[in-house]
Write a protein that holds these residues in place. Sequence first.
Motif, PDB file in Angstrom:
ATOM      1  N   ALA A 172     -33.622  -0.783 -21.337  1.00 41.41           N
ATOM      2  CA  ALA A 172     -34.688  -0.483 -21.927  1.00 41.41           C
ATOM      3  C   ALA A 172     -35.934   0.105 -20.702  1.00 41.41           C
ATOM      4  O   ALA A 172     -36.285   0.983 -20.966  1.00 41.41           O
ATOM      5  CB  ALA A 172     -34.860  -0.785 -22.881  1.00 41.41           C
ATOM      6  N   THR A 173     -35.905  -1.402 -20.285  1.00 39.94           N
ATOM      7  CA  THR A 173     -37.192  -1.105 -19.231  1.00 39.94           C
ATOM      8  C   THR A 173     -36.432   0.069 -18.026  1.00 39.94           C
ATOM      9  O   THR A 173     -37.358   0.422 -17.132  1.00 39.94           O
ATOM     10  CB  THR A 173     -36.950  -2.080 -18.393  1.00 39.94           C
ATOM     11  OG1 THR A 173     -37.695  -3.487 -19.727  1.00 39.94           O
ATOM     12  CG2 THR A 173     -38.284  -2.407 -17.966  1.00 39.94           C
ATOM     13  N   GLU A 208     -38.215   3.180 -19.404  1.00 44.04           N
ATOM     14  CA  GLU A 208     -38.745   3.163 -19.830  1.00 44.04           C
ATOM     15  C   GLU A 208     -39.557   4.185 -18.556  1.00 44.04           C
ATOM     16  O   GLU A 208     -41.173   4.740 -18.219  1.00 44.04           O
ATOM     17  CB  GLU A 208     -39.658   2.096 -20.295  1.00 44.04           C
ATOM     18  CG  GLU A 208     -41.037   2.311 -20.461  1.00 44.04           C
ATOM     19  CD  GLU A 208     -41.680   1.150 -21.384  1.00 44.04           C
ATOM     20  OE1 GLU A 208     -42.631   0.058 -20.491  1.00 44.04           O
ATOM     21  OE2 GLU A 208     -40.437   0.252 -21.629  1.00 44.04           O
ATOM     22  N   ARG A 209     -39.006   3.209 -17.290  1.00 40.75           N
ATOM     23  CA  ARG A 209     -39.746   2.959 -16.362  1.00 40.75           C
ATOM     24  C   ARG A 209     -39.380   4.258 -15.225  1.00 40.75           C
ATOM     25  O   ARG A 209     -39.854   4.204 -13.910  1.00 40.75           O
ATOM     26  CB  ARG A 209     -40.250   2.070 -14.852  1.00 40.75           C
ATOM     27  CG  ARG A 209     -40.540   0.474 -15.743  1.00 40.75           C
ATOM     28  CD  ARG A 209     -41.053  -0.843 -15.095  1.00 40.75           C
ATOM     29  NE  ARG A 209     -41.551  -1.386 -15.820  1.00 40.75           N
ATOM     30  CZ  ARG A 209     -41.240  -2.780 -15.568  1.00 40.75           C
ATOM     31  NH1 ARG A 209     -40.467  -3.275 -14.844  1.00 40.75           N
ATOM     32  NH2 ARG A 209     -41.813  -3.953 -16.327  1.00 40.75           N
ATOM     33  N   ARG A 235     -31.310   5.648 -30.099  1.00 39.77           N
ATOM     34  CA  ARG A 235     -33.092   6.765 -28.625  1.00 39.77           C
ATOM     35  C   ARG A 235     -32.481   8.105 -29.595  1.00 39.77           C
ATOM     36  O   ARG A 235     -33.372   9.096 -29.800  1.00 39.77           O
ATOM     37  CB  ARG A 235     -32.504   7.001 -27.150  1.00 39.77           C
ATOM     38  CG  ARG A 235     -34.307   7.767 -27.183  1.00 39.77           C
ATOM     39  CD  ARG A 235     -34.627   7.387 -25.523  1.00 39.77           C
ATOM     40  NE  ARG A 235     -32.960   8.285 -24.870  1.00 39.77           N
ATOM     41  CZ  ARG A 235     -33.212   8.109 -23.750  1.00 39.77           C
ATOM     42  NH1 ARG A 235     -34.316   7.855 -22.705  1.00 39.77           N
ATOM     43  NH2 ARG A 235     -32.611   9.117 -23.099  1.00 39.77           N
TER      44      ARG A 235
END
Length: 387
Positions: free
Chosen positions: A24-25, A28-29, A167
Amino acid sequence: MDRTEEPVDALRRAGDTLADATVATLFERGEVGTFNTLMRHVSTAGSPLPDGLPDVAREYLAATAAPPPWVDWDVMERARLFFIDNNVHISTALSFASMPACYLVPHVARLLSATHGLNYPSKRMAETGQFTVHLMRPDAFEAGSRFIPAAQKVRLLHAAIRHHLVRENRWDTARLGTPICQEDMIGGQMFFSMLVLDSLHRLGIHMSTEGAEAYYYAWRVVGAMLGVDQETVPRDLTSARAFLDSYMVRYMGPSEEGAVLTRQLIDLYEEVVPGTFFDPIVSALIRHLIGDTCGDWLQVPRTAWDTVVKAVPHLLGVLETIEDRSPLGAWALDRIGHLTTVFELSSLTRGRVMHYAIPEHLKKDFGVSSSVPRTRRWTPPPPSAAA
């Protein structure tokens, strides 16, 4: 293990906290592409991590760089010897029983169809074969081995598939639970361990109880490294039988995706087998190992070899007797088995090292609608009440 409704529902809701947070990180980045590019150069344990690797990935790799602390290395060595002794038979069981079993669970078959890579079934079979071979090397958990990086990448691959499906609202979470949930991961662990042992028994392979237990134990270690909560996994073969029977009765059935994946598998191995005369043996072996009902669900063709293949256990029994009684025969047969496995794997990989990348997209058309002594030979636990 208690298989009441409440524990099962809990397993269906649970994913893999560490891997899910890492993926997820990265998304996200916007660091997934960087991670995939740099990790192609990380294929052996203990090799320096490349500059520019995202911090969250470094933290994940550090946290997953070692096997669980409870590993019994004497048992793992027995598992390695069991694999060496039975490598060609294990490869047969993985290809013609374990993989079709995955396709017998409709929601798993649909999920497998989500990845671009399954348009090329040789890639998945090569990944599975290499993963198992890496696991059973004597240096599997030491610096320089390929197993630990492979396990770390597979765990992130599973987390990425969960990420995409949830998602993009392409998974019926209310009905099916979390994609690649704990229950399905345990089911997969059973397919690659307990079901392999069942298949070896069905083929007439001589196995000691100690060898069978060690092989199952090795896949418990694998499961732990792939993010499966081992507190909920059966500890022994008897409870594994109960779990596997219950899981299959609960979920198995026909599906279009399962039939398509099976057809791809059959076509793949018919290409690997030289000529065309022996092509029908692929379908016949699958039917022999999974049974006619499951074979019909997966639309495995019936052939004249269905009867012939029933003689395979008798032939293997003769070879196993030779191996039991003659050290030279045992060496020769083990060597032949090793060379056969190498040939099969090289045919699938075309000499390449398989890489496990985090998919940045899923298929757009995907949707889910609804040597150990041979004394005390092992025999499978009897079917559980659930079956």
